[in-house]
Each structure stands twice: as C-alpha cells, then as structure tokens.
Design an enzyme around this catalytic site. Structure first.
Site, mmCIF file in Angstrom:
data_model
loop_
_atom_site.group_PDB
_atom_site.id
_atom_site.type_symbol
_atom_site.label_atom_id
_atom_site.label_comp_id
_atom_site.label_asym_id
_atom_site.label_seq_id
_atom_site.Cartn_x
_atom_site.Cartn_y
_atom_site.Cartn_z
ATOM 1 C CD GLU A 25 36.551 34.243 48.254
ATOM 2 O OE1 GLU A 25 36.331 34.959 47.262
ATOM 3 O OE2 GLU A 25 37.689 34.022 48.699
ATOM 4 C CE LYS A 86 37.914 38.510 41.636
ATOM 5 N NZ LYS A 86 39.400 38.365 41.604
ATOM 6 C CB VAL A 106 38.167 38.140 50.805
ATOM 7 C CG1 VAL A 106 38.369 38.455 52.281
ATOM 8 C CG2 VAL A 106 38.601 36.705 50.525
ATOM 9 C CG ASP A 138 46.160 46.088 41.513
ATOM 10 O OD1 ASP A 138 45.231 46.175 42.333
ATOM 11 O OD2 ASP A 138 46.134 45.310 40.541
ATOM 12 C CB SER A 140 43.434 43.127 47.286
ATOM 13 O OG SER A 140 42.181 42.552 47.602
ATOM 14 C CG ASP A 142 40.299 40.667 49.516
ATOM 15 O OD1 ASP A 142 39.222 41.094 49.067
ATOM 16 O OD2 ASP A 142 40.797 39.577 49.179
ATOM 17 C CE LYS A 159 42.648 35.001 45.620
ATOM 18 N NZ LYS A 159 42.086 35.687 46.802
#
Length: 305
Positions: A25, A86, A106, A138, A140, A142, A159
C-alpha cells in the site's frame, strides 16, 4: 488493464508467468511514516520482497490512474504531494474519475490487487474497529475489503490504536481466518502479544500457504490474514507503549478527531510521545512483514506453476 488501472511491465510479466507478486500500500509512506523515512521505507520494502524471490507491486493513484507497480519517481511524487488523500473503496473511483491522486489504504490496495490477480499483500497493520465505536460507528473499510478480496495479507495484527478484541471478533464475523505465523496470539502492532488467540498457528510461510489454499479451495472468497509479530528486539517496551497510547487517545478525544483522520493523528502523536521509538518499531515490523510475505507468495505460487 484499463484506462483507470496501469500495471507496471515487471508486475504484468510476473502475473502472466504465474510468478509470485506482493502488493504494497502507498498510505504507509504517504501517511504512516514521516518524510523522508516513508520514501526510504518504500524502497526497503521492495528490496526485501525482491530478495525473497517475489516481485513488488507498490500501488497508488497519480493523475487519475491507479498504478499497480510504481517507479521510484512515482513514489517520491506521491509522498511529497501536499495534502494527499487516503483512498479506500468508498472514494477511490471518485478520485480516479476526477483525475486526482491519492495514497491507497489496505482496503483500496486489496481492491486493486485483487482486480489484477495478485494473491499476496504486505502491510504494517490493518485497520479495524476503533475505540469508542459504539458512539462513533467508526469501523475501518479494511475489514469489509478483507471480507471480499481473496488475498493472503501479512501484517503485525491491527494498528495499536484500535479496539483489538472487537476487531478480532469482526474478522470472525466476516469469515476471515487469522493465521498466526509463529505465534498463538494476535499481535498488537508495536507489541508481540495482545492476549487474543488466533484461529491457527502456522510455524512457516509454507504451512500458512497450505491453509490459505484450503480456505479458497472450499469456495471462500475472503482474505486470509497472516499475522506476523514484530521482531522481539524491536518490540516497544510495554510502559512506553501504554503511556504514549493513553496520551494520544486523550488528545484525539479532546480535539474531536474523527473518521479518516483518526489513525494518522494517533500515529503522529505516538511518534511524538515515544520520541521516535514508534517509527523505529514500525520500520522493523514493515520489513519483517515484507520478508515473510515474499516467502508466502513464493509458496502460494507453487500451485499455479
């Protein structure tokens, strides 16, 4: 590939010959690491993959075209673009249609890699369920991308700034198997252990490749997450990790940081509060993941030759 997706010659040739390719990425060097460390890291990750017998394919968007396999000049250009956005699957197409540029997360990297037939991706840590998700909602993208793109993704867990227990639960809900590469626990990015179990421990990339092949042979269309703990001598000390993370989270709450800005804000605060130790750890786990991803890609390619 199309007017929107450009595949570098080396990547296209490798895919045509069914040779191992590893996607990378671009948000890592554009957002996750400070400049110029990010550009240097991009080169190091590609070198690790080549040394492991695979072809690197760094993915990013420049001038309305998604590049699968970027040159050094293209990486430098993207990394130094002011306020580069992003990109995830929700805003990727709009930026392509608008002739924009952006760094792929990602999720967007998975989408583009899957589109051209790449089977392996290396990153630092995936996104997941954010702390305070009950209030903010919230999560992601991903995670949803992992639920629909059949790649083997090598990472050091999620993360560290995320809600790891809820992230692991969501992976199970989405049908994404979590294989621990030499570990029984889901890594916590800067830390080797989180106390959360993986679905299965695999002691070699070849063993993980066999598990991934079995997953897809059963008709599954999700990714396989291969979690690879940070090398022990680069692990962040627990006290430093916990104190820096607490301060970063408190600052984010006080400033009302939300959405796509949360992760880069927290990572920047972690860098400041650890006096650069987070960058030291981040670079180490990125290199380690790239090395393992190359070995995994080689093992996966054996069933395509």
């Amino acid at each position: 590939m199309s007017e929107l997706v450009v595949v570098a010659d080396a990547v296209a040739e490798a895919l045509a010959r069914k040779r191992p390719v590893v996607a990378l990425e671009s948000a890592v060097f554009a957002h996750g690491l400070p400049h110029p460390e990010g550009v240097q890291a991009a080169a190091e990750l590609e070198n690790e993959i080549r040394a492991g017998g695979a072809v690197p394919a760094t993915i990013g968007v420049l001038g309305g075209r998604a590049h699968v396999g970027m040159t050094t000049a293209e990486i430098q250009r993207l990394a130094t673009t002011k306020d580069v956005p992003k990109l995830n699957p929700a805003n990727l197409a709009a930026h392509l249609a608008g002739a924009g540029s952006g760094a792929t997360t990602v999720a967007a990297t998975l989408q583009l890699a899957s589109r051209v037939g790449i089977r392996t991706l290396a990153t630092g840590g995936i996104g997941g369920v954010h702390r305070g998700m009950k209030e903010s909602g919230d999560v992601s993208p991903d995670l949803t991308a992992l639920g629909r793109c059949p790649l083997a993704v090598v990472c050091a867990g999620a993360k560290a700034v995320l809600d790891l227990p809820r992230t692991v639960e969501m992976l199970e809900t989405l049908g994404v198997p979590v294989l621990g590469l030499g570990t029984d626990q889901f890594p916590a990015f800067y830390r080797r252990e989180s106390g959360l179990p993986v679905d299965r421990r695999c002691d070699t990339p070849e063993e993980a490749a066999r598990a991934a092949r079995a997953h897809w042979a059963l008709g599954a269309s999700t990714a396989v997450l291969v979690v690879n703990p940070i090398p022990r001598d680069h692990e962040m000390p627990r006290e430093l990790y916990e104190s820096a993370l607490a301060r970063a989270l408190a600052e984010a709450g006080k400033r009302g940081v939300r959405g796509r800005e949360v992760t880069p804000f927290l990572l920047a605060r972690m860098q400041e509060h650890t006096e650069g130790r987070s960058v030291f750890s981040n670079l180490a786990l990125l290199r380690h993941n790239a090395r393992r991803a190359a070995a995994l890609a080689v093992a996966l390619a054996q069933d395509r030759s």
